[in-house]
Design a protein around this motif. Structure first.
Motif: not given
Length: 312
Positions: A157-158, A287-288, A261-264
């Motif tokens: 995370v980040n 950011a995950i 790669q994901a953004i919450w």
């Protein structure tokens, strides 16, 4: 036989605490039976170890709070939950053997199916029960049985890796199950995109390993994977459709040389790791990164897995 230092982990039997609320005498009898069977299994395994030329240490699994070091093998007595808990404190240098202390009895389930749920422990990843524990242990100590390497999930995370690896799966979702989760993700290889950006509003995102593909993922419509697969499987849970839907965007694989790669984008969120007990909180904009390139778990698998992998 040379001495080997083992760590023996036992699950606590928590079901007995609520027996005062149980009014059905058959359910009460079932719970008491489960407790006795589990404790008998713990005592049985300890008796077997006492007869071997083995140095070993006993530890209730709830007392485990630090990484496991300086042992040659870990033995868990309970079910898959006990094994999963232990795996969160293990790297790829120590093998683990799971003993299913209270296997489900098919006849019992069938007999009481119209009265209550008589299932016991599944023990999907447990290679031993009381019936074959000594045989499996001797095969391991004699070098006749080797551990397999199961893929786990590395979550960042980040840019900061989380301390726990997932052996079964992760769920990224809002803390309230009735709330909508909003996030975007894409599949990347060497930090270069190799899929379209998927913008989601749904009840969350699940990512599983091969070991976890027959659990919640399968129930949600996913597919079982070969136990030694190094890929991950993902599925967007209950997506809210927007325009033309493409099922390949909300359910697929993350190959071993890829990452997700994901953004919450919701105000709150959580990453649940192998169930509800371990989680990491998320905030808007986090950011995950999810990758299968985590240290593997060395595990002695049940015989039917060994037969399946020998045909690969």
């Amino acid at each position: 036989m040379s001495k080997k230092r083992l760590l023996l982990l036992m699950k606590p039997f928590n079901h007995m605490g609520d027996l005062s609320r149980v009014t059905n005498p058959k359910v009460l009898s079932h719970m008491e039976s489960r407790h006795k069977v589990h404790m008998d299994a713990v005592n049985f395994c300890q008796d077997i170890l006492q007869r071997k030329s083995i140095e070993w240490e006993f530890l209730p699994h709830k007392s485990l709070s630090q990484p496991i070091r300086d042992v040659e093998m870990v033995i868990t007595i309970g079910g898959d939950g006990t094994l999963l808990h232990a795996s969160h404190f293990m790297d790829d240098s120590i093998p683990i053997l799971g003993v299913n202390s209270d296997p489900t009895q098919v006849e019992e389930v069938e007999k009481f199916k119209d009265e209550y749920d008589a299932r016991r422990s599944t023990g999907y990843l447990c290679a031993a029960t009381v019936k074959n524990f000594e045989q499996v242990l001797d095969e391991i100590l004699d070098g006749c049985k080797s551990p397999s390497a199961l893929t786990r999930i590395l979550i960042s995370v980040n840019g900061q890796p989380l301390p726990h690896l997932a052996l079964n799966d992760i769920l990224v979702a809002h803390p309230c199950p009735a709330s909508v989760s909003q996030f975007s993700f894409r599949i990347a290889m060497d930090d270069k995109s190799c899929s379209a950006l998927v913008n989601c509003r749904s009840s969350g995102l699940r990512v599983c390993t091969a070991a976890g593909s027959t659990a919640a993922m399968s129930s949600a419509g996913g597919f079982p994977m070969s136990i030694l697969s190094q890929d991950l499987q993902f599925m967007v849970r209950e997506p809210i459709p927007h325009g033309a839907s493409d099922s390949s965007l909300v359910h697929g694989l993350v190959k071993f040389d890829q990452s997700m790669q994901a953004i919450w984008y919701s105000k709150e969120g959580r990453i649940y790791i192998d169930g509800s007990q371990i989680f990491h909180s998320l905030q808007h904009g986090d950011a995950i990164r999810v990758s299968p390139r985590a240290p593997v778990l060395k595990i002695f698998l049940p015989q039917h897995f060994c037969l399946d992998t020998s045909r690969m």
